[in-house]
Design a protein around this motif. Structure first.
Motif, PDB file in Angstrom:
ATOM      1  N   PHE A 184      -6.995   5.896  -4.083  1.00  0.00           N
ATOM      2  CA  PHE A 184      -6.746   7.280  -4.525  1.00  0.00           C
ATOM      3  C   PHE A 184      -8.011   8.097  -4.785  1.00  0.00           C
ATOM      4  CE2 PHE A 184      -3.094   4.811  -6.367  1.00  0.00           C
ATOM      5  CZ  PHE A 184      -2.072   5.429  -5.680  1.00  0.00           C
ATOM      6  N   ASP A 185      -9.171   7.447  -4.702  1.00  0.00           N
ATOM      7  CA  ASP A 185     -10.424   8.056  -5.150  1.00  0.00           C
ATOM      8  C   ASP A 185     -10.304   8.468  -6.619  1.00  0.00           C
ATOM      9  OD1 ASP A 185     -13.062   8.711  -4.917  1.00  0.00           O
ATOM     10  OD2 ASP A 185     -12.744  10.629  -3.895  1.00  0.00           O
ATOM     11  N   ASP A 186      -9.554   7.664  -7.373  1.00  0.00           N
ATOM     12  CA  ASP A 186      -9.362   7.948  -8.806  1.00  0.00           C
ATOM     13  C   ASP A 186      -9.110   6.626  -9.544  1.00  0.00           C
ATOM     14  OD1 ASP A 186      -8.620   8.690 -11.329  1.00  0.00           O
ATOM     15  OD2 ASP A 186      -7.181  10.227 -10.693  1.00  0.00           O
ATOM     16  N   PRO A 187     -10.109   6.156 -10.311  1.00  0.00           N
ATOM     17  CA  PRO A 187      -9.971   4.857 -10.986  1.00  0.00           C
ATOM     18  C   PRO A 187      -8.959   4.869 -12.129  1.00  0.00           C
ATOM     19  CG  PRO A 187     -11.991   5.948 -11.671  1.00  0.00           C
ATOM     20  CD  PRO A 187     -11.405   6.797 -10.576  1.00  0.00           C
ATOM     21  N   ASN A 188      -8.443   6.058 -12.468  1.00  0.00           N
ATOM     22  CA  ASN A 188      -7.482   6.121 -13.574  1.00  0.00           C
ATOM     23  C   ASN A 188      -6.032   5.978 -13.115  1.00  0.00           C
ATOM     24  OD1 ASN A 188      -9.429   6.430 -15.613  1.00  0.00           O
ATOM     25  ND2 ASN A 188      -9.750   8.534 -14.894  1.00  0.00           N
ATOM     26  N   LYS A 189      -5.836   5.918 -11.803  1.00  0.00           N
ATOM     27  CA  LYS A 189      -4.456   5.797 -11.315  1.00  0.00           C
ATOM     28  C   LYS A 189      -4.013   4.341 -11.320  1.00  0.00           C
ATOM     29  CE  LYS A 189      -3.918  10.181  -9.150  1.00  0.00           C
ATOM     30  NZ  LYS A 189      -3.876  11.012  -7.963  1.00  0.00           N
TER      31      LYS A 189
ATOM     32  N   ALA B  81       3.117   5.898  -2.786  1.00  0.00           N
ATOM     33  CA  ALA B  81       4.297   6.706  -3.108  1.00  0.00           C
ATOM     34  C   ALA B  81       4.461   6.845  -4.621  1.00  0.00           C
ATOM     35  CB  ALA B  81       5.540   6.066  -2.492  1.00  0.00           C
ATOM     36  N   ARG B  82       4.151   5.774  -5.331  1.00  0.00           N
ATOM     37  CA  ARG B  82       4.281   5.761  -6.798  1.00  0.00           C
ATOM     38  C   ARG B  82       3.171   6.579  -7.458  1.00  0.00           C
ATOM     39  NH1 ARG B  82       2.741   0.562  -7.862  1.00  0.00           N
ATOM     40  NH2 ARG B  82       4.646  -0.396  -7.172  1.00  0.00           N
ATOM     41  N   GLY B  83       2.033   6.655  -6.769  1.00  0.00           N
ATOM     42  CA  GLY B  83       0.897   7.404  -7.316  1.00  0.00           C
ATOM     43  C   GLY B  83       0.050   6.601  -8.275  1.00  0.00           C
ATOM     44  N   SER B  84       0.344   5.306  -8.419  1.00  0.00           N
ATOM     45  CA  SER B  84      -0.522   4.455  -9.246  1.00  0.00           C
ATOM     46  C   SER B  84      -0.333   2.984  -8.893  1.00  0.00           C
ATOM     47  CB  SER B  84      -0.277   4.686 -10.739  1.00  0.00           C
ATOM     48  OG  SER B  84       0.839   3.948 -11.165  1.00  0.00           O
ATOM     49  N   LEU B  85      -1.385   2.228  -9.172  1.00  0.00           N
ATOM     50  CA  LEU B  85      -1.388   0.787  -8.940  1.00  0.00           C
ATOM     51  C   LEU B  85      -0.865   0.115 -10.212  1.00  0.00           C
ATOM     52  CD1 LEU B  85      -2.735  -1.648  -7.225  1.00  0.00           C
ATOM     53  CD2 LEU B  85      -4.639  -1.387  -8.814  1.00  0.00           C
ATOM     54  N   ILE B  86      -0.023  -0.904 -10.066  1.00  0.00           N
ATOM     55  CA  ILE B  86       0.398  -1.658 -11.264  1.00  0.00           C
ATOM     56  C   ILE B  86      -0.364  -2.975 -11.266  1.00  0.00           C
ATOM     57  CG2 ILE B  86       2.287  -2.577 -12.640  1.00  0.00           C
ATOM     58  CD1 ILE B  86       4.191  -0.729 -11.216  1.00  0.00           C
ATOM     59  N   CYS B  87      -1.193  -3.116 -12.278  1.00  0.00           N
ATOM     60  CA  CYS B  87      -2.107  -4.248 -12.317  1.00  0.00           C
ATOM     61  C   CYS B  87      -1.771  -5.149 -13.513  1.00  0.00           C
ATOM     62  CB  CYS B  87      -3.518  -3.681 -12.463  1.00  0.00           C
ATOM     63  SG  CYS B  87      -4.775  -4.789 -11.878  1.00  0.00           S
ATOM     64  N   GLY B  88      -1.554  -6.418 -13.251  1.00  0.00           N
ATOM     65  CA  GLY B  88      -1.288  -7.375 -14.327  1.00  0.00           C
ATOM     66  C   GLY B  88      -2.602  -7.847 -14.938  1.00  0.00           C
ATOM     67  N   VAL B  89      -2.719  -7.716 -16.252  1.00  0.00           N
ATOM     68  CA  VAL B  89      -3.963  -8.112 -16.944  1.00  0.00           C
ATOM     69  C   VAL B  89      -3.605  -9.000 -18.147  1.00  0.00           C
ATOM     70  CG1 VAL B  89      -5.320  -6.097 -16.236  1.00  0.00           C
ATOM     71  CG2 VAL B  89      -3.882  -5.946 -18.288  1.00  0.00           C
ATOM     72  N   SER B  90      -4.616  -9.415 -18.885  1.00  0.00           N
ATOM     73  CA  SER B  90      -4.342 -10.250 -20.062  1.00  0.00           C
ATOM     74  C   SER B  90      -3.779  -9.395 -21.193  1.00  0.00           C
ATOM     75  CB  SER B  90      -5.612 -10.958 -20.534  1.00  0.00           C
ATOM     76  OG  SER B  90      -6.375 -10.069 -21.319  1.00  0.00           O
ATOM     77  N   GLN B  91      -3.338 -10.076 -22.215  1.00  0.00           N
ATOM     78  CA  GLN B  91      -2.763  -9.352 -23.370  1.00  0.00           C
ATOM     79  C   GLN B  91      -3.843  -8.759 -24.254  1.00  0.00           C
ATOM     80  OE1 GLN B  91       0.936 -11.858 -24.801  1.00  0.00           O
ATOM     81  NE2 GLN B  91      -0.700 -13.234 -24.197  1.00  0.00           N
TER      82      GLN B  91
ATOM     83  N   LEU C  35       0.835  -1.206   0.000  1.00  0.00           N
ATOM     84  CA  LEU C  35       0.000   0.000   0.000  1.00  0.00           C
ATOM     85  C   LEU C  35       0.871   1.259   0.000  1.00  0.00           C
ATOM     86  CD1 LEU C  35      -2.801   1.334   0.094  1.00  0.00           C
ATOM     87  CD2 LEU C  35      -2.714   1.167   2.595  1.00  0.00           C
ATOM     88  N   SER C  36       1.914   1.255   0.836  1.00  0.00           N
ATOM     89  CA  SER C  36       2.805   2.435   0.878  1.00  0.00           C
ATOM     90  C   SER C  36       3.485   2.645  -0.459  1.00  0.00           C
ATOM     91  CB  SER C  36       3.903   2.269   1.938  1.00  0.00           C
ATOM     92  OG  SER C  36       3.334   1.860   3.141  1.00  0.00           O
ATOM     93  N   ALA C  37       3.948   1.555  -1.082  1.00  0.00           N
ATOM     94  CA  ALA C  37       4.640   1.684  -2.373  1.00  0.00           C
ATOM     95  C   ALA C  37       3.691   2.211  -3.443  1.00  0.00           C
ATOM     96  CB  ALA C  37       5.218   0.333  -2.785  1.00  0.00           C
TER      97      ALA C  37
END
Ligand SMILES: N[C@@H](CCC(=O)N[C@@H](CS)C(=O)NCC(=O)O)C(=O)O
Length: 341
Positions: free
Chosen positions: A74-79, A34-44, A29-31
């Protein structure tokens, strides 16, 4: 060796190890913050589940789930930064920390948790494996196939299930392994295989990409259980809770009739269950490191579970999949959310 053991023991007796463990435990959560966005693995690229359009904007059922987590934080689905991953690459990417969460039609199995050291947080989609074959010559079941070349994607449960099922039932077959949904479509259309096997939902996504979708059928037989859901690493219990309760917030909202349309009414509701979910009573979101309006943020951004299902894969979407097992438990399905209390 003995030296290190004694040092660990000394630190443990001072409570240092326990504190270090707790700090590590909240690292994701902290990372992400700090990064300002979630990195999400999805399909190709799988219609209805996770697909980027010409402008690079991702959408789909699995994509919504990533956006829901970002909205909660973030209250922002685009992050969200989306990382497309093949079946072969996905678990390694998660283990190595290249993604924060894997939201990519992945089946929860014992081996993937225990042996790979991952945790599945929820079942967002109950699926099962099926077969897609040409409409002509008509067959009713994969058991009627013979000398069949079956395409399946490498690194999936589908390959092993197909071998088990066709082998155990003495169906003469050859498995043709390919690396992506594009290759599945191409191999079928080029005649390198005359049947496709994958999770039923994915067969729907592949069928609409064929030059003549109506010339193929998805057989009714379901040969396996494919509980699909998001996965995380095992080392961060707080992050696991966030991912798990994101799903339960979407599902619980549907159970309580809280949707994008009813959100204003829900915020004014006097019903105790609704008040706890939307945070007008208590602050349960804070117990997992989020805010008390976490569920409101999620529903406002992507809708409740049913809204996301219908928009992306449901009867009136391009895929046209009925809710089936993914209907709420109270309406004949098996989707069930533990109480928010
Ligand atoms: N649920 C199965 C199958 C998952 C899977 O990767 N299915 C293929 C079917 S085409 C797919 O979605 N591929 C998407 C991709 O590689 O981007 C699993 O977890 O092993």
């Amino acid at each position: 060796m003995a030296h290190r053991f004694l040092r660990t023991l000394a630190l443990a007796s001072l409570g240092v190890v326990a504190q270090f463990g707790a700090a590590q435990a909240q690292a994701t959560l902290s990372a992400v913050k700090a990064r300002g966005s979630l990195i999400c693995g999805v399909s190709q690229g799988l219609a209805g589940f996770s697909q980027a359009d010409a402008t690079g904007k991702w959408s789909g059922f699995d994509v919504d789930f990533c956006r829901a987590i970002a909205a909660a934080i973030f209250d922002d689905p685009n992050k969200v930064t989306f990382k497309p991953l093949s079946a072969d690459a996905r678990f390694d990417a998660l283990k190595k920390g290249e993604i924060d969460v894997l939201s990519r039609n992945s089946t929860w199995t014992m081996g993937r948790e225990a042996a790979l050291g991952l945790k599945f947080a929820a079942v967002t989609y109950y699926d099962g494996q099926g077969f897609l074959v040409p409409r002509e010559p008509a067959v009713m079941s994969p058991l009627e196939l013979s000398d069949v070349k079956v395409c399946t994607q490498s690194g999936t449960t589908n390959k092993d299930n197909a071998k088990d099922f066709l082998g155990a039932n003495n169906v003469k077959h050859e498995i043709v392994e390919v690396g992506s949904p594009d290759d599945m479509v191409k191999a079928y259309q080029d005649g390198r295989c005359n049947a496709l096997t994958a999770d039923s939902s994915q067969l729907h996504a592949l069928q609409i990409r064929l030059a003549k979708p109506g010339a193929a059928v998805i057989l009714p037989d379901v040969i396996s259980k494919e509980p699909l859901g998001p996965a995380v690493r095992q080392d961060d219990p707080q992050w696991f809770e966030i991912v798990k309760w994101t799903h339960f917030a979407m599902l619980g909202a549907e159970e309580l009739g809280v949707s994008t349309k009813t959100l204003p009414a829900a915020l004014a509701s006097a019903k105790p269950d609704v008040k706890r979910l939307v945070g007008t009573e208590g602050a349960l979101g804070e117990t997992v490191g989020l805010t008390k309006d976490w569920a409101v943020r999620i529903v406002r951004a992507v809708g409740n579970y049913g809204e996301s299902f219908e928009r992306n894969v449901g009867t009136f979407s391009n895929l046209g999949i009925p809710r089936g097992m993914n209907q709420l438990w109270s309406r004949g399905g098996i989707q069930y959310a533990p109480p928010v209390r």
